[in-house]
Design an enzyme around this catalytic site. Structure first.
Site, PDB file in Angstrom:
ATOM      1  N   TYR A   1      -2.106   2.323   0.789  1.00 28.75           N
ATOM      2  CA  TYR A   1      -3.262   1.595   1.311  1.00 28.75           C
ATOM      3  C   TYR A   1      -4.499   2.032   0.549  1.00 28.75           C
ATOM      4  O   TYR A   1      -4.531   3.111  -0.067  1.00 28.75           O
ATOM      5  CB  TYR A   1      -3.451   1.892   2.794  1.00 28.75           C
ATOM      6  CG  TYR A   1      -2.387   1.286   3.678  1.00 28.75           C
ATOM      7  CD1 TYR A   1      -2.468  -0.041   4.071  1.00 28.75           C
ATOM      8  CD2 TYR A   1      -1.313   2.033   4.120  1.00 28.75           C
ATOM      9  CE1 TYR A   1      -1.500  -0.603   4.876  1.00 28.75           C
ATOM     10  CE2 TYR A   1      -0.339   1.489   4.933  1.00 28.75           C
ATOM     11  CZ  TYR A   1      -0.439   0.159   5.313  1.00 28.75           C
ATOM     12  OH  TYR A   1       0.515  -0.392   6.109  1.00 28.75           O
TER      13      TYR A   1
ATOM     14  N   ASN B   1       2.220   0.421  -2.750  1.00 26.77           N
ATOM     15  CA  ASN B   1       2.668   1.027  -1.499  1.00 26.77           C
ATOM     16  C   ASN B   1       1.692   2.053  -0.943  1.00 26.77           C
ATOM     17  O   ASN B   1       2.059   2.854  -0.089  1.00 26.77           O
ATOM     18  CB  ASN B   1       4.035   1.683  -1.702  1.00 26.77           C
ATOM     19  CG  ASN B   1       5.036   0.706  -2.276  1.00 26.77           C
ATOM     20  OD1 ASN B   1       5.521   0.874  -3.386  1.00 26.77           O
ATOM     21  ND2 ASN B   1       5.285  -0.370  -1.537  1.00 26.77           N
TER      22      ASN B   1
ATOM     23  N   VAL C   1       0.000   6.582   2.602  1.00 25.07           N
ATOM     24  CA  VAL C   1       1.223   6.224   1.899  1.00 25.07           C
ATOM     25  C   VAL C   1       2.126   5.437   2.841  1.00 25.07           C
ATOM     26  O   VAL C   1       2.288   5.793   4.004  1.00 25.07           O
ATOM     27  CB  VAL C   1       1.958   7.488   1.422  1.00 25.07           C
ATOM     28  CG1 VAL C   1       3.246   7.111   0.735  1.00 25.07           C
ATOM     29  CG2 VAL C   1       1.078   8.288   0.493  1.00 25.07           C
ATOM     30  N   CYS C   2       2.691   4.354   2.324  1.00 23.72           N
ATOM     31  CA  CYS C   2       3.556   3.517   3.156  1.00 23.72           C
ATOM     32  C   CYS C   2       4.950   3.510   2.547  1.00 23.72           C
ATOM     33  O   CYS C   2       5.258   2.682   1.700  1.00 23.72           O
ATOM     34  CB  CYS C   2       2.998   2.097   3.228  1.00 23.72           C
ATOM     35  SG  CYS C   2       4.044   0.955   4.100  1.00 23.72           S
ATOM     36  N   ILE C   3       5.774   4.485   2.942  1.00 27.57           N
ATOM     37  CA  ILE C   3       7.177   4.421   2.530  1.00 27.57           C
ATOM     38  C   ILE C   3       8.039   4.648   3.749  1.00 27.57           C
ATOM     39  O   ILE C   3       7.625   5.272   4.725  1.00 27.57           O
ATOM     40  CB  ILE C   3       7.543   5.440   1.413  1.00 27.57           C
ATOM     41  CG1 ILE C   3       7.028   6.813   1.766  1.00 27.57           C
ATOM     42  CG2 ILE C   3       7.047   4.985   0.087  1.00 27.57           C
ATOM     43  CD1 ILE C   3       7.500   7.852   0.773  1.00 27.57           C
TER      44      ILE C   3
END
Lengths: 608, 167
Positions: free
Chosen positions: B83, B81, B88-90
């Site tokens: 990159y 999650n 951060v990709c949440i």
């Protein structure tokens, strides 16, 4: 380090070039001529000029901004890159008058533009930093003054030059500086707002709104300027490709500002109309901290339908983005507006005789509706109907609200009419006491489009009911249903009576010509009962109660002016025909009414 | 009075300093600019990131808390999650409306009720339990699913690197 090296190198080259020229020509003018004739020398001089400009820029930067922050620098570089590209595009349009002066003017423009951007960033930074020094104010103020003055000067210069010498590249500069001037105004307004906010003790809630409107107005001016510019350029030169990107962004920003203003207005409107202010008690029960800004709620705060409490200002800015409760994500528009808003908004559009009388019976089948609609009275549906029927009897409408209660001396006239209305429906349906709605397929509007047809107005005579009765009608679930069923039973009794009397009357009327009141116009068959109830005076006035068909009555009355409409009707279906007969209603005589009333009471007693 | 975003950030900073959650340190890089924060997150115990101390940068928008901040790890990370550049990709960092991966329900998106503390705690739990359905880093997601040993090895290497221990 590298820039210093380049500067030094350029200085050395310039010195060498000048020294060389002077060494060869010995005199000032010949040396100047020599330098301008020699291309390599000129190149060196140009480079030197560029370096000098950059150094001057750094100096100005130090004076007005001090150290640039990383974000500011990145922002500047990003925009500068586009600006340079667009300047190159602009060169192509004006390639005919391409000369050093032209390049110098464009460089100056770029230079000033970058200062405008920096000023904008700096003023935006005011909102972010807790430390705003006096030096900051001094710098911003002087910078804005200088930039504004320069912009105005260049605009004026461009204007004069265009007026005296005709359209030239000055047109472009004029517009560019005009747009920069609007930017200065925008930044100045923002600066003023931020300063006022910083100096006030309390948070200034309306600042966001002011900023929004500033953005909107400035965006509008910029859009107009760009459109004018493009139009003029197209007419004089060619399509100004270099202006398209900034124009696109300006229009987009304007559109966004416009949307923001609309959303903000809607949010404020909802805030003011839909949600109650939180009371001090509620604030104490909650932990008194607005979860959006994490501050105590001492100023205005609002309570949402889900019982969450927030600052009014915080909610407004959030609702501008989303119409959900920040805490529980309840969609407040969907939960609140269907019950509250349509009632309010559609009220003025209620047509004069809209209510299908069957809408009212349908209401009974759906008591939950009333649980949500505090004001809605089960008999509300009848009310407008009745107002149409007998405008003179307004004061007796109270009886409508509680036909079940013992009819007072003045009340039942209105009451019996209403009852009679429903009576005809119940009569034709044979099971009047049970759920009525499914039996009226031709009149589905209410259940099928519950919010298209506004719920009927709550009767204003509600206050005539006693507190107790009101409570029973509005009370929770079981109680109110019971109260309504009781009402309906009473209604049914009265209706049956009315039907009985009507038959008697029609029988009597078939043998005598009576001038009686004509039923008021209404498309529904329920009105027939109304007519019947009006004609209940017949048994009193004419004691003869001969059983007979009603049809002759109608036909015998055909010559009566008040029955003129009925005369065209098919005599076989007189109940329906009487209802469809449209003729203006005449108010019943008071005496007739009284007698009818007495008679009705008697009938009621007998029934019970 | 300063802007509402600034006041809220100052309040959060105070709160985080007074009652820091376990394993998390966060605060503005420079107290003149409260819109850029630095955070240190320790890897949750019992996971492959255990023992690591991961530095991250948080950038807040001017309209915070109406819009979510952006978070980016400043160290090397290998996680389904995150990159490859550290972003951060949440879902808690995504405003409702934009859905980069097309799987998030709006209930877990950003709302003004969220805070820096909640974001960082979510990131800790994300480190412990990657969501391999939203592949910000597809390689990591694939490896997490199919070759957990290899994933753990890479994670351990990253942990050592953040601690300055040579491999």
């Amino acid at each position: 380090m590298r820039s210093i090296g380049i500067s030094l190198l350029s200085f050395m080259l310039t010195t060498v070039v000048i020294a060389n020229a002077y060494y060869q020509k010995k005199q000032f003018y010949p040396s100047v001529v020599y330098i301008t004739k020699s291309n390599p020398s000129m190149a060196v001089i140009y480079i030197q000029a560029f370096v000098v400009i950059l150094m001057f820029g750094k100096l100005m930067n130090r004076i007005f901004f001090g150290q640039l922050r990383t974000a500011e620098f990145e922002h500047l570089m990003e925009r500068a890159w586009y600006a340079v590209t667009e300047t190159c595009l602009a060169f192509t349009v004006f390639r005919d008058d391409f000369n050093p002066k032209f390049v110098a003017l464009f460089t100056l423009l770029l230079f000033l533009k970058s200062f405008h951007w920096l000023a904008e960033d700096r003023v935006d930074y005011m909102e972010r930093s807790p430390v705003i020094s006096l030096l900051f104010h001094l710098r911003v103020l002087s910078l804005l003054t200088v930039l504004g003055a320069l912009d105005m000067y260049f605009v004026q210069h461009a204007y004069l030059s265009t007026i005296t010498k005709g359209a030239s590249v000055q047109l472009v500069f004029g517009f560019e500086y005009a747009i920069l001037a609007t930017m200065v105004v925008n930044v100045a307004i923002k600066y003023a707002l931020h300063t006022v906010d910083l100096n006030s003790e309390m948070p200034w809630e309306n600042k966001a709104v002011f900023l929004l409107y500033t953005e909107l107005i400035m965006g509008f001016i910029k859009v107009i300027l760009y459109v004018l510019f493009v139009i003029i350029m197209v007419r004089i030169y060619t399509l100004p490709l270099f202006a398209f990107r900034p124009m696109y962004y300006t229009i987009r920003n304007f559109k966004k500002a416009f949307n923001d203003v609309i959303l903000s207005r809607r949010a404020i409107h909802n805030m003011n109309t839909l949600y109650p202010d939180a009371t001090a008690e509620e604030l104490q029960n909650a932990d008194n901290v607005c979860i959006i800004c994490r501050e105590e709620m001492v100023t205005a705060s609002k309570k949402l339908p889900c019982n969450h409490i927030f600052h009014t200002a915080c909610l407004r800015s959030w609702f501008q983005r989303q119409q959900t409760c920040p805490t529980c994500r309840l969609n407040i528009l969907q939960t609140n507006i269907p019950t509250a808003a349509p009632r309010r908004e559609e009220r003025p559009r209620v047509p004069p005789q809209p209510p299908n009388p069957f809408a009212a019976p349908n209401l009974f089948a759906n008591p939950n509706l009333f649980g949500r609609n505090d004001n809605a009275n089960p008999f509300a549906g009848m009310n407008p109907f009745q107002q149409i029927l007998n405008p003179n009897e307004q004061n007796q409408n109270a009886a409508n609200q509680a036909p079940g209660q013992a009819p007072g001396p003045s009340a039942p006239t209105g009451g019996d009419q209403n009852n009679a209305q429903s009576g005809s429906t119940s009569n034709t349906q044979t099971t009047p006491n049970n759920t009525i709605p499914p039996m009226f397929p031709p009149f589905p509007p209410f259940p099928f489009m519950p919010f298209m047809i506004p719920p009927p107005l709550p009767p204003e005579h509600l206050r005539r009911l006693t507190e107790d009765e009101l409570k029973r009608l509005e009370g929770q679930e079981r109680e109110n249903v019971e109260a309504r069923i009781q009402c309906l039973r009473n209604i049914q009794i009265m209706l049956d009576t009315a039907i009985l009397m009507m038959q008697q009357y029609s029988a009597a009327a078939s043998f005598s010509t009576i001038t009686s009141q004509v039923p008021p116009p209404d498309r529904s068959s329920a009105a027939s009962a109304e007519a019947a109830s009006r004609e209940t005076n017949a048994p009193d006035t004419n004691s003869a109660s001969d059983p007979g068909d009603a049809a002759p009555t109608t036909s015998s009355n055909a010559n009566d002016p008040q029955f003129s409409a009925t005369s065209s009707a098919d005599p076989e279906n007189n109940n329906v025909e009487m209802s469809t007969s449209a003729s203006p209603e005449g108010p019943p005589e008071d005496e007739v009414r009284k007698r009818r009333l007495q008679h009705f009471q008697r009938q009621l007693e007998q029934q019970q | 009075m300063a802007g509402s975003a600034l006041r809220r950030l100052m309040a959060e900073y105070k709160q985080l300093t007074l009652n820091p959650p376990e394993g998390i340190i966060a605060g503005p890089v420079n107290e003149e600019n409260f819109f850029e924060w630095e955070a240190l997150i320790t890897g949750p115990e019992g996971t492959c990131f255990e023992g690591g101390v991961f530095p991250a940068k948080l950038v807040f928008p001017p309209d915070y808390p109406l819009s979510p901040p952006k978070m980016q790890f400043t160290c090397e990370m290998f996680h389904p999650n995150i990159y490859s550049d550290g972003r951060v990709c949440i879902s808690i960092l995504h405003a409702p409306g934009d859905d980069p991966m097309g799987y998030e329900s709006s209930a877990e998106r950003w709302s003004p009720v969220q805070s820096v503390e909640k974001i960082l705690l979510s990131v800790v739990s994300m480190l412990a339990e990657p969501n391999d359905e939203s592949g910000a880093n597809v390689d990591a997601a694939k490896m997490w699913r199919e070759n957990r040993d290899e994933f753990n090895k890479i994670a351990q290497r990253i942990v050592r690197r953040t601690l300055g221990i040579p491999n």
